[in-house]
Scaffold this active site. Structure first.
Site, PDB file in Angstrom:
ATOM      1  N   GLU A 233      11.662  58.436  -9.049  1.00 24.60           N
ATOM      2  CA  GLU A 233      13.307  57.695  -9.340  1.00 24.60           C
ATOM      3  C   GLU A 233      13.712  58.224 -11.007  1.00 24.60           C
ATOM      4  O   GLU A 233      12.290  57.566 -11.857  1.00 24.60           O
ATOM      5  CB  GLU A 233      13.235  56.324  -8.970  1.00 24.60           C
ATOM      6  CG  GLU A 233      13.184  55.394  -9.432  1.00 24.60           C
ATOM      7  CD  GLU A 233      13.422  54.040  -8.878  1.00 24.60           C
ATOM      8  OE1 GLU A 233      14.096  54.131  -7.251  1.00 24.60           O
ATOM      9  OE2 GLU A 233      13.158  53.027  -9.445  1.00 24.60           O
ATOM     10  N   HIS A 275      17.353  49.840  -8.338  1.00 21.43           N
ATOM     11  CA  HIS A 275      16.191  48.840  -8.538  1.00 21.43           C
ATOM     12  C   HIS A 275      16.210  48.605 -10.288  1.00 21.43           C
ATOM     13  O   HIS A 275      16.683  49.647 -11.083  1.00 21.43           O
ATOM     14  CB  HIS A 275      14.615  49.832  -8.323  1.00 21.43           C
ATOM     15  CG  HIS A 275      14.613  49.832  -7.079  1.00 21.43           C
ATOM     16  ND1 HIS A 275      13.926  51.110  -6.757  1.00 21.43           N
ATOM     17  CD2 HIS A 275      14.626  49.272  -6.066  1.00 21.43           C
ATOM     18  CE1 HIS A 275      13.345  50.947  -5.219  1.00 21.43           C
ATOM     19  NE2 HIS A 275      14.268  49.911  -4.952  1.00 21.43           N
ATOM     20  N   VAL A 302       8.625  70.874  -6.313  1.00 23.82           N
ATOM     21  CA  VAL A 302       9.871  70.151  -6.658  1.00 23.82           C
ATOM     22  C   VAL A 302      11.667  71.170  -5.754  1.00 23.82           C
ATOM     23  O   VAL A 302      11.482  72.433  -6.492  1.00 23.82           O
ATOM     24  CB  VAL A 302      10.362  70.092  -8.074  1.00 23.82           C
ATOM     25  CG1 VAL A 302      10.915  69.088  -7.975  1.00 23.82           C
ATOM     26  CG2 VAL A 302       8.653  69.325  -8.243  1.00 23.82           C
ATOM     27  N   PRO A 303      12.043  70.892  -4.845  1.00 21.98           N
ATOM     28  CA  PRO A 303      12.971  71.660  -4.701  1.00 21.98           C
ATOM     29  C   PRO A 303      14.089  71.463  -6.126  1.00 21.98           C
ATOM     30  O   PRO A 303      14.504  70.912  -5.942  1.00 21.98           O
ATOM     31  CB  PRO A 303      13.503  70.878  -3.200  1.00 21.98           C
ATOM     32  CG  PRO A 303      13.106  69.370  -3.394  1.00 21.98           C
ATOM     33  CD  PRO A 303      11.358  69.570  -4.083  1.00 21.98           C
TER      34      PRO A 303
END
Length: 611
Positions: A233, A275, A302-303
């Site tokens: 993230e 978070h 990695v898409p």
């Protein structure tokens, strides 16, 4: 964490659970049973200030898990338990985690709490690394090794665990910051691959105890893991340590990764996501776009978007199967977890009989009720203790004259001096240093046919004789022929010329307020006859209360004839004396304690010693 570490858990792993929470522990045990473990994964529970056992279920078998007051004691008693699952609050997480890390037998510590101060977390991280321990969290749901072991609430409900095929190992190592997204990804992996081998949520705080790269380099050393899936993230630089590891050849297994938070670029100012570590609007290198690009450059798949993440995982998995790197894990038969009785009852799958029936009160609503009357109504309305007794004993509201009579009985029977047997027993017991309840009970145990327990018998005899139309002489002489005294008649002190004032007060009140006093009049006529035999054969307070209660029950219109018989037969009236006299017995016990009276010993001169 040292990079050479490999597998953390196995089917034999056992844990110490800190700060007992019933649902997480039971979910761990249900997972154990689902996976076919021979022994529960929770070896013991640490609950500061407590000891003993907690009852839980391992499949259909109820088991007792020991409870210890300290982690040190628990670790000593269970040296093979090398995982510490810490459910302490953020206020005590540091101390409890530090104690666990100091135990030589504990290798892995998971800290569930959010909001642990960063300075404390940094100290824990430093200590863990210096002592070759693995720290997962804070702010984590934990982790799971499929078919072997899971921490707390990891992977959610049993239905989700089964849907994700976590009851048997797959080929994928997964790591994420988010516990919630980990649960989602386990579903994705069950669809796109043969499932998870091990999954860890490192926690969403700014300073997690272990990093994404720590676990990815660990997965590199686990032969059963054939590919790695990473969900990062935005915010921080944790993903770059994985980039460095991949470039340095420390992670060579296929990696499929995605860093969430690409939408942060749409905001003009810094944005705080869920978070503590997920902040947008900082340095460009901390953006999701920059991290995704760096991971792609390092060789990760990695898409273009999260929507393409599952397809990228599936494509990589399929390629590895085609290349013979992965042999898809076969499925296994999953044992059925027995439902808890409460859950099964709510689902309508079982009919469980109740073990207790209560008709006098209900404590399930917003406020308790006494036979349908709320606490609020009792306090704000015109209610007294007599009304409460009527609700709880007789299950109805009674007229005011009746509840006032009940209160008079309680007041008049509360005490009769220190010399009567009940008070004497309570006094002796109190002077022996016993607790208040013991003093009260010792006095109450003297209540019976000869002391205070004659109210029921008096009421029963007076009612039977009066209803049959027996003349007082026939009633008295009939009992005499049976070798029985007349209950409610006679007193050790009071006599014809020294009447009991309590009886006088009760008689006067009843004659003024009761609709009828038929049974009282009969008792008085019996007294007239017995006084011809002896001056002390007067109507005593037991007999007066017994007769007047008959009048109250039969003339108030609130009771049927059958209910009147029931009240007399099952001990209601003696209960009134027990309740009243408890007031005095407690008073005597407290009086002796207040006076600090010594142990009582009966004097020799008051004992007749004879053969």
């Amino acid at each position: 964490m040292a990079p050479q570490i490999g597998q953390l858990f196995s089917k034999q792993t056992q844990s110490i659970f800190f700060n007992f929470k019933q649902k997480p522990v039971q979910r761990m045990l249900d997972f154990d049973f689902l996976c076919g473990r021979a022994t529960p994964s929770v070896a013991c529970i640490v609950q500061p200030g407590s000891s003993g056992f907690q009852k839980l279920f391992f499949g259909s078998e109820e088991i007792a898990i020991p409870v210890y007051p300290s982690t040190t004691e628990a670790a000593k008693k269970h040296p093979t338990a090398d995982v510490f699952v810490n459910y302490a609050s953020f206020r005590s997480a540091f101390e409890s985690t530090q104690e666990a890390l100091e135990q030589a037998t504990i290798k892995v510590v998971a800290v569930i709490a959010e909001g642990v101060p960063e300075k404390d977390t940094k100290k824990l991280i430093a200590f863990a690394r210096a002592n070759n321990k693995v720290l997962i969290g804070p702010a984590t749901v934990g982790g799971v090794q499929a078919g072997a072991f899971k921490i707390g609430d990891t992977a959610g409900t049993l239905d989700n665990i089964i849907a994700c095929k976590l009851y048997r190992p797959g080929s994928v190592g997964f790591v994420s910051k988010s516990g919630g997204m980990s649960n989602e990804m386990y579903n994705v992996l069950s669809r796109a691959t043969d499932g998870l081998y091990e999954g860890i949520a490192i926690g969403g705080d700014s300073f997690p105890g272990s990093t994404l790269s720590d676990h990815c380099t660990r997965y590199q050393n686990i032969p059963q893991i054939k590919m790695i899936v990473v969900l990062g993230e935005l915010g921080g630089a944790d993903e770059y340590s994985l980039v460095d590891a991949m470039k340095a050849g420390k992670v060579t297994k296929p990696v499929v990764a995605w860093v969430s938070g690409t939408c942060a670029k749409l905001f003009k100012s810094e944005v705080q996501f869920g978070h503590a570590g997920a902040r947008g609007g900082g340095a460009d290198a901390e953006s999701a776009q920059a991290k995704n690009a760096a991971l792609r450059d390092a060789g990760a798949v990695v898409p273009e978007s999260f929507e393409g993440f599952e397809a990228a995982v599936k494509e990589t998995y399929t390629r590895l199967v085609d290349e013979g790197v992965i042999s898809p894990a076969p499925d296994v038969v999953v044992p059925e977890i027995p439902m808890d009785l409460e859950a099964a009852t709510k689902a309508g799958k079982v009919r469980a009989p109740t073990h207790v029936v209560s008709t006098i009160c209900d404590d399930r609503g917003e406020e308790p009720t006494y036979y349908g009357v709320t606490m609020s109504e009792l306090i704000t309305g015109d209610y007294g203790i007599g009304d409460v007794l009527a609700l709880l004993w007789f299950k109805r509201k009674l007229p005011k004259y009746a509840t006032k009579f009940i209160e008079m009985c309680l007041m008049l029977c509360a005490d009769h001096g220190p010399c009567v047997s009940g008070a004497h027993n309570s006094i002796v017991t109190s002077r022996a240093g016993k607790d208040l309840v013991s003093c009260l009970v010792s006095g109450l145990l003297t209540i019976g046919p000869r002391f205070g327990g004659a109210i029921d018998d008096a009421a029963r005899c007076f009612k039977e004789a009066c209803d049959k139309g027996l003349a007082p002489p026939d009633f008295v002489e009939g009992l005499k022929r049976q070798g029985k005294r007349v209950p409610g008649i006679g007193h050790r002190i009071k006599s014809k010329d020294n009447r009991d004032k309590r009886v006088e007060l009760l008689q006067n009140y009843a004659e003024k307020f009761f609709p009828a006093t038929r049974y009282l009049q009969y008792a008085v006529s019996v007294e007239e006859y017995t006084l011809g035999k002896a001056a002390n054969l007067v109507l005593n307070v037991d007999g007066c209360i017994g007769a007047l209660f008959l009048d109250l029950l039969s003339s108030s219109g609130a009771f049927s004839a059958k209910e009147v018989d029931e009240v007399i037969s099952i001990g209601y009236l003696n209960g009134l004396f027990v309740l009243a006299r408890s007031i005095g017995l407690i008073g005597h016990a407290l009086d002796q304690k207040r006076l600090q009276e010594p142990l009582y010993r009966h004097p020799w001169e008051d004992v007749l010693y004879t053969s």
